[in-house]
Write a protein that holds these residues in place. Structure first.
Motif, PDB file in Angstrom:
ATOM      1  N   ALA A   6      -6.352  11.787 -35.527  1.00 13.87           N
ATOM      2  CA  ALA A   6      -6.397  13.419 -34.891  1.00 13.87           C
ATOM      3  C   ALA A   6      -7.772  14.023 -35.551  1.00 13.87           C
ATOM      4  O   ALA A   6      -8.632  14.792 -34.782  1.00 13.87           O
ATOM      5  N   LYS A   7      -7.888  13.800 -36.479  1.00  9.92           N
ATOM      6  CA  LYS A   7      -9.463  14.253 -37.876  1.00  9.92           C
ATOM      7  C   LYS A   7     -10.464  13.954 -36.803  1.00  9.92           C
ATOM      8  O   LYS A   7     -11.561  15.140 -36.399  1.00  9.92           O
ATOM      9  N   THR A   8     -10.959  13.114 -36.579  1.00  5.02           N
ATOM     10  CA  THR A   8     -11.976  12.443 -35.280  1.00  5.02           C
ATOM     11  C   THR A   8     -11.667  13.667 -33.679  1.00  5.02           C
ATOM     12  O   THR A   8     -12.804  13.296 -33.640  1.00  5.02           O
ATOM     13  N   VAL A   9     -11.101  13.847 -33.016  1.00  6.71           N
ATOM     14  CA  VAL A   9      -9.915  14.475 -31.717  1.00  6.71           C
ATOM     15  C   VAL A   9     -11.221  15.569 -31.893  1.00  6.71           C
ATOM     16  O   VAL A   9     -12.081  15.818 -31.391  1.00  6.71           O
ATOM     17  N   TRP A  29     -14.909   8.210 -25.727  1.00  7.95           N
ATOM     18  CA  TRP A  29     -16.220   8.147 -27.295  1.00  7.95           C
ATOM     19  C   TRP A  29     -15.899   7.436 -28.392  1.00  7.95           C
ATOM     20  O   TRP A  29     -17.001   7.772 -29.016  1.00  7.95           O
ATOM     21  N   ILE A  30     -14.712   7.325 -28.456  1.00  7.84           N
ATOM     22  CA  ILE A  30     -14.915   7.280 -29.290  1.00  7.84           C
ATOM     23  C   ILE A  30     -14.888   5.705 -30.328  1.00  7.84           C
ATOM     24  O   ILE A  30     -15.570   5.031 -31.091  1.00  7.84           O
ATOM     25  N   VAL A  31     -13.926   4.911 -29.003  1.00 13.43           N
ATOM     26  CA  VAL A  31     -14.781   3.747 -29.364  1.00 13.43           C
ATOM     27  C   VAL A  31     -16.071   2.704 -29.680  1.00 13.43           C
ATOM     28  O   VAL A  31     -16.537   2.093 -29.755  1.00 13.43           O
ATOM     29  N   GLU A  32     -16.847   4.145 -28.451  1.00 11.78           N
ATOM     30  CA  GLU A  32     -18.200   3.522 -29.010  1.00 11.78           C
ATOM     31  C   GLU A  32     -19.296   4.250 -29.490  1.00 11.78           C
ATOM     32  O   GLU A  32     -19.787   3.864 -30.146  1.00 11.78           O
ATOM     33  N   THR A  33     -18.172   4.934 -30.580  1.00 10.71           N
ATOM     34  CA  THR A  33     -18.844   5.649 -31.390  1.00 10.71           C
ATOM     35  C   THR A  33     -18.560   4.977 -33.152  1.00 10.71           C
ATOM     36  O   THR A  33     -19.318   5.377 -34.184  1.00 10.71           O
ATOM     37  N   TYR A  34     -17.108   4.716 -33.187  1.00 11.67           N
ATOM     38  CA  TYR A  34     -16.521   4.067 -33.946  1.00 11.67           C
ATOM     39  C   TYR A  34     -16.046   2.594 -33.849  1.00 11.67           C
ATOM     40  O   TYR A  34     -14.976   2.706 -33.655  1.00 11.67           O
ATOM     41  N   PRO A  35     -17.090   1.913 -33.231  1.00 14.81           N
ATOM     42  CA  PRO A  35     -16.350   0.141 -32.846  1.00 14.81           C
ATOM     43  C   PRO A  35     -15.500  -0.190 -34.160  1.00 14.81           C
ATOM     44  O   PRO A  35     -14.220  -0.934 -33.777  1.00 14.81           O
ATOM     45  N   PRO A  71       1.168  17.037 -28.944  1.00 13.86           N
ATOM     46  CA  PRO A  71       2.297  18.159 -30.023  1.00 13.86           C
ATOM     47  C   PRO A  71       1.997  18.641 -31.339  1.00 13.86           C
ATOM     48  O   PRO A  71       1.444  19.798 -31.660  1.00 13.86           O
ATOM     49  N   ARG A  72       1.912  17.676 -32.257  1.00 14.60           N
ATOM     50  CA  ARG A  72       1.499  17.756 -34.036  1.00 14.60           C
ATOM     51  C   ARG A  72       0.238  18.626 -33.950  1.00 14.60           C
ATOM     52  O   ARG A  72       0.226  19.567 -34.654  1.00 14.60           O
ATOM     53  N   LEU A  73      -1.123  17.616 -33.292  1.00 12.38           N
ATOM     54  CA  LEU A  73      -2.001  18.404 -33.290  1.00 12.38           C
ATOM     55  C   LEU A  73      -1.775  19.684 -32.948  1.00 12.38           C
ATOM     56  O   LEU A  73      -2.916  20.881 -33.828  1.00 12.38           O
ATOM     57  N   GLN A  74      -1.468  19.987 -31.502  1.00 16.22           N
ATOM     58  CA  GLN A  74      -1.708  21.294 -31.760  1.00 16.22           C
ATOM     59  C   GLN A  74      -1.496  22.594 -32.359  1.00 16.22           C
ATOM     60  O   GLN A  74      -1.763  23.432 -32.405  1.00 16.22           O
ATOM     61  N   LYS A  75       0.616  21.928 -32.429  1.00 19.48           N
ATOM     62  CA  LYS A  75       0.348  22.649 -33.804  1.00 19.48           C
ATOM     63  C   LYS A  75       0.025  23.314 -34.925  1.00 19.48           C
ATOM     64  O   LYS A  75       0.653  24.358 -35.330  1.00 19.48           O
ATOM     65  N   ARG A  79      -6.275  26.246 -32.349  1.00 19.72           N
ATOM     66  CA  ARG A  79      -7.203  25.987 -31.011  1.00 19.72           C
ATOM     67  C   ARG A  79      -7.870  25.414 -30.722  1.00 19.72           C
ATOM     68  O   ARG A  79      -8.721  25.122 -29.483  1.00 19.72           O
ATOM     69  N   ILE A  80      -7.330  23.837 -30.723  1.00 19.66           N
ATOM     70  CA  ILE A  80      -7.072  23.169 -29.714  1.00 19.66           C
ATOM     71  C   ILE A  80      -5.753  23.201 -28.581  1.00 19.66           C
ATOM     72  O   ILE A  80      -5.013  23.645 -28.643  1.00 19.66           O
ATOM     73  N   LYS A  81      -6.516  23.057 -27.302  1.00 15.18           N
ATOM     74  CA  LYS A  81      -5.366  23.311 -26.431  1.00 15.18           C
ATOM     75  C   LYS A  81      -5.914  22.639 -25.242  1.00 15.18           C
ATOM     76  O   LYS A  81      -6.442  21.864 -25.379  1.00 15.18           O
ATOM     77  N   THR A  82      -4.240  22.703 -24.371  1.00 14.69           N
ATOM     78  CA  THR A  82      -4.515  21.871 -22.934  1.00 14.69           C
ATOM     79  C   THR A  82      -3.856  22.133 -21.974  1.00 14.69           C
ATOM     80  O   THR A  82      -3.571  23.300 -22.276  1.00 14.69           O
ATOM     81  N   THR A  83      -5.003  21.760 -20.974  1.00 16.84           N
ATOM     82  CA  THR A  83      -4.739  21.922 -19.522  1.00 16.84           C
ATOM     83  C   THR A  83      -3.209  20.874 -19.393  1.00 16.84           C
ATOM     84  O   THR A  83      -2.736  20.241 -19.730  1.00 16.84           O
TER      85      THR A  83
END
Length: 314
Positions: A6-9, A29-35, A71-75, A79-83
């Motif tokens: 969650a923090k990484t996203v 990006w996560i897999v490439e950055t934090y293998p 859902p938990r992340l946006q709650k 400021r994290i939103k989704t289409t």
């Protein structure tokens, strides 16, 4: 070190404000950055995979977890939103819902854009894209209605929410035998349905009810009424649209501006059996574009043929 997904996203999106990413793009990006952290995370899971499947399975695991935590992340982080729609995209913004709508509806001057920044899209840019989708995927002929071509005989505000952006006609007899078509023409039965479309760039919680009831107002004459948008932000917005649609029968199309054929009819409209010709008469009397639309429908009923050149939207 254990990976805090969650923090990484959040950190990834916050570093690229206003840019939209799919869960797959974030996961890649996560897999490439934090293998190392990702593979350690996979080891702790119960998934059993072969070496060849490891990378693909790891990516799918991260994608699935991003979706499940949404859902938990946006709650927790508004400021994290989704289409909504395929594919769902995640983004970080400091703007309020109302500010997002205002920004979408007032395009920036291209000269003021920094190199590489995406040029703002205007609502009028969506009309030919919608027309392409309607014809290629739904078999609907469409025509632009410009409210500025109205007589405005009723004074300021007299035509507010009266005209849709696009209108359409579906030829129900396209696959009929010629004898059947001629018989129906004499029998005066219905062989078309008439459609109405209100187009917006962005729909979110701040404008969803306003644009929905604008669509209700200006599509009351047609067999089918649709609200169309290139972006819809937030699951609650889509939930509100579904509730309103169940009450008023208006449908919703999410328009893919990059690939119109991938657009989605996310909420089908309910059909009104009869056209409201009294309202159609007012629209045609006061607007030249709508009069031309009615003339094309009349010509179709007289000749049984549709000239595609008459239905171009630009």
């Amino acid at each position: 070190m254990a990976l805090n997904l969650a923090k990484t996203v959040i950190n990834f999106l916050a570093q690229k404000p206003e840019e939209k990413f799919t869960a797959r793009q974030i996961a890649e990006w996560i897999v490439e950055t934090y293998p190392a952290e990702c593979h350690e995370k996979q080891k702790r899971s119960k998934a059993i995979v072969t070496p060849l499947e490891t990378q693909a399975a790891l990516l799918q695991q991260i994608i699935a977890e991003i979706g499940s935590q949404r859902p938990r992340l946006q709650k927790k982080y508004p400021r994290i939103k989704t289409t909504e729609g395929r594919p769902r995209k995640y983004y970080f913004t400091e703007k309020s819902d109302a500010d997002e709508v205002a920004s979408a509806e007032i395009p920036e001057c291209p000269d003021s854009l920094t190199p590489g920044k995406e040029v703002s899209i205007k609502e009028s840019d969506l009309y030919p894209l919608l027309s392409e989708f309607l014809w290629s995927e739904l078999g609907i002929y469409s025509k632009r209605i410009d409210e500025k071509r109205s007589s405005n005989a009723r004074g300021p505000g007299g035509n507010k929410w009266l005209y849709p952006d696009l209108v359409g006609m579906e030829d129900l007899s396209a696959d009929w035998n010629r004898e059947i078509r001629d018989c129906v023409q004499q029998y005066a039965d219905k062989k078309t349905t008439l459609w109405s479309f209100e187009v917006k760039i962005l729909i979110n919680r701040s404008n969803v009810r306003e644009v929905f009831f604008q669509t209700v107002s200006n599509s009351s004459w047609a067999n089918f009424g649709y609200l169309v948008a290139s972006e819809i932000e937030g699951a609650e917005t889509l939930k509100e649209l579904r509730m309103l649609s169940s009450l008023h029968g208006i449908g919703f199309i999410r328009l893919d501006v990059n690939n119109p054929s991938e657009s989605q009819v996310m909420i089908p409209a309910n059909e009104r059996v009869e056209v409201d010709w009294h309202t159609a008469n007012r629209l045609a009397t006061e607007n030249k574009d709508f009069m031309a639309y009615i003339q094309l429908i009349r010509q179709f009923y007289q000749t049984g043929d549709v000239r595609s050149a008459d239905w171009k939207v630009s």
